[in-house]
Design an enzyme around this catalytic site. Structure first.
Site, PDB file in Angstrom:
ATOM      1  CB  VAL A  23     -19.527  -1.221 -29.619  1.00 49.71           C
ATOM      2  CG1 VAL A  23     -19.464   0.239 -29.197  1.00 49.71           C
ATOM      3  CG2 VAL A  23     -20.131  -1.365 -31.016  1.00 49.71           C
ATOM      4  CB  CYS A  24     -14.516  -0.042 -26.859  1.00 52.24           C
ATOM      5  SG  CYS A  24     -13.799   0.361 -25.247  1.00 52.24           S
ATOM      6  CB  VAL A  25     -18.274  -1.078 -22.537  1.00 48.00           C
ATOM      7  CG1 VAL A  25     -17.019  -1.454 -21.771  1.00 48.00           C
ATOM      8  CG2 VAL A  25     -19.313  -0.489 -21.595  1.00 48.00           C
TER       9      VAL A  25
END
Lengths: 116, 99, 124, 99, 124, 116
Positions: free
Chosen positions: F76-78
């Site tokens: 999941v892209c931060v």
């Protein structure tokens, strides 16, 4: 005039919530009443309590909470919210969660209902 | 009625669908990516001018400026309004949003 | 409640089913609205007409087939009218025989007039 | 290349944009709402047939069935494949998604 | 790293700015990718060309103006090429003078060829 | 073959995640390796831990967790997650949150990268 607002898109992804926000500020300044903002479809994400946008960007969740403090009623659809994970633990204020009947109520009690 | 168009006419059918539904006395507001329909020299200049022979068309200044379009680049007779003007149009006409 | 006191609300369904959730959540709203004794109508135009295509089978997608709800919207859920726009059907090569349920097929001009009579229009 | 189209050609420019980018030996896969481009008697039958003079076009059976389209309603020469067929096409061609 | 060992990745930007977040988050990705010493290029086609329109002023929207990043993508963020498709510009009534930064304007046929050379295409 | 997956849309709203899921199952059955699924844009919502879809509907969050148990890496892209409220408290598994460099890493290590 009484204006009801329907938000169908999530924050940041679409411009819908930004346009609605600017529209609502202008309507209130012009002396109109906002009967409520109903969040449906991905619109429910606008009331996720954990948004952390970069500091130089607007915080849509907080802008909406400010509207609420000015007396605007915010209503998150319970069914659309559950499907997407916007539930008691994740929504800004548990009292905002309500059923679709509230959207029809907005249509009935508002002179205009506008969708963003 | 007030027909609100918020998608680009180049990528979405919203603009042409809205045109199909415009009656006498109806007006159109171009917002968000819809404002590209109001740009001079674009593919939809003809369609918009033809619409304006019968119906008034407005566009939202905030969206025009954000996209780097100068007022001189807006097709003549398209009226530029601000959010307060948007509110006034909703007061005058029942809105339908095409997105 | 007398007919005059009822609020006229129209769902304007413009999106195809399954590619997005709009149509499914529109139906969920229609079903709820029906319980409130107002005058609720539903219009299918543009890609919305694809929602009524008969023979939908979503088993390979793993998604719920919600097209079964249309035939009972009027009788079971008190929706006043279901309109389908003639021009949108034609453009998509669809005829009345393609539809999953009985609906009122009307032309765009008649539809415009009906839209003008509504208190609220809800696009989906 | 494999050009994957997942939006309806009636409401989005994805289908026509993808066509513009197809080279010799490229193929197209219609998925999700993109499969409406493959329906007989629709507005885009001509565009699809013209594309198929040079390029192969596939459509995903799961999406076709979900939308109530019978295989007999699919434009001739469009090949119907399943998810495993989709995977094979990605193995054979570098994919680009048009949405 | 030799040029041969670098992975060729192309961002294919097809959406207008501000109406959706795609273009903004595409830039955020470009800026990060630049640091990894690969061969990253960016293409604007379709409505994506509007992202490069000069004179963007988002103050009335309350949104961040991210168009300032394009002129420094190559020098500061190690992006190899920025391409803009000629045909998309023309269709939208735009010329080189309308653009906020210096880019390589190329025709669709040349662009197709470049796309064919990529290991990965990331549409935005 | 090694296949990298990029998901740009949220659950339920768009069919993207459903198509990707069916594609991934088919790819694994055919003996291909999924190098990872990177969630960007609204795609991060797919890993919200509190999804509660109706019982007769698929639970996308759980389907993805099953893929993870089969060894598929979920990322999941931060930055996209923070902007939307998908952060440590709301994501399924904190270890899934990572930076955009992981997306480039997928492009480098996969024979094909496919976007849904």
């Amino acid at each position: 005039m009484k204006l009801g607002i329907l938000i169908k898109e999530g924050p940041y992804m679409h411009q819908a919530m930004d346009t609605a926000y600017n529209f609502i500020l202008a309507a209130m300044e012009s002396g109109h009443e906002i009967t409520g903002i109903f969040f449906y479809n991905d619109g429910v994400y606008n009331r996720c309590a954990t948004l952390e946008p970069p500091r130089d960007e607007r915080n849509i969740m907080k802008l909406l909470t400010e509207l609420e403090l000015k007396g605007v009623r915010l209503i998150v659809c319970v069914a659309a919210g559950k499907r997407r994970g916007i539930v008691n633990q994740t929504v800004c204020k548990v009292e905002e969660i309500s059923g679709l009947g509230q959207l029809l109520e907005l249509c009935i009690t508002s002179d205009r209902t506008i969708t963003f | 009625m007030l027909h609100i168009v918020k998608k680009s006419p180049y990528e979405s059918s919203a603009f042409s669908d809205a045109i199909n539904y415009m009656e006498q006395n109806d007006i159109m507001l171009l917002t968000e990516d819809g404002i590209y329909a109001a740009k001079k020299g674009g593919k939809f200049e003809g369609a918009l001018k033809s619409l304006m022979q019968k119906n008034a068309v407005f566009c939202l200044i905030a969206d025009v400026k954000a996209r780097g379009i100068q007022e001189s680049e807006i097709i003549e007779n398209v009226k530029v309004i601000d959010y307060k003007g948007f509110v006034e149009k909703v007061v005058e006409h029942n809105p339908m949003t095409w997105s | 409640m007398s007919e005059q006191e009822k609020t006229k609300v129209m769902f304007v369904c413009r999106t195809a089913p399954y590619g997005t959730i709009y149509e499914q959540e529109a139906i969920e709203a229609m079903v709820m609205f029906g319980a409130y004794e107002q005058d609720i109508s539903v219009t299918f135009t543009g890609d919305g007409v694809f929602s009524l295509k008969k023979g939908q089978d979503t088993s390979l997608l793993g998604k719920k087939n919600f097209s079964m709800t249309y035939p009972i919207l009027i009788d079971d859920f008190e929706i006043s009218h279901i309109y389908v726009e003639k021009e949108s059907l034609e453009e998509r090569g669809l005829t009345e025989d393609d539809l999953a349920t009985e609906v009122e097929i009307i032309d765009r001009n008649s539809l415009k007039q009906k839209m003008g009579e509504m208190k609220a229009l809800l696009p989906f």
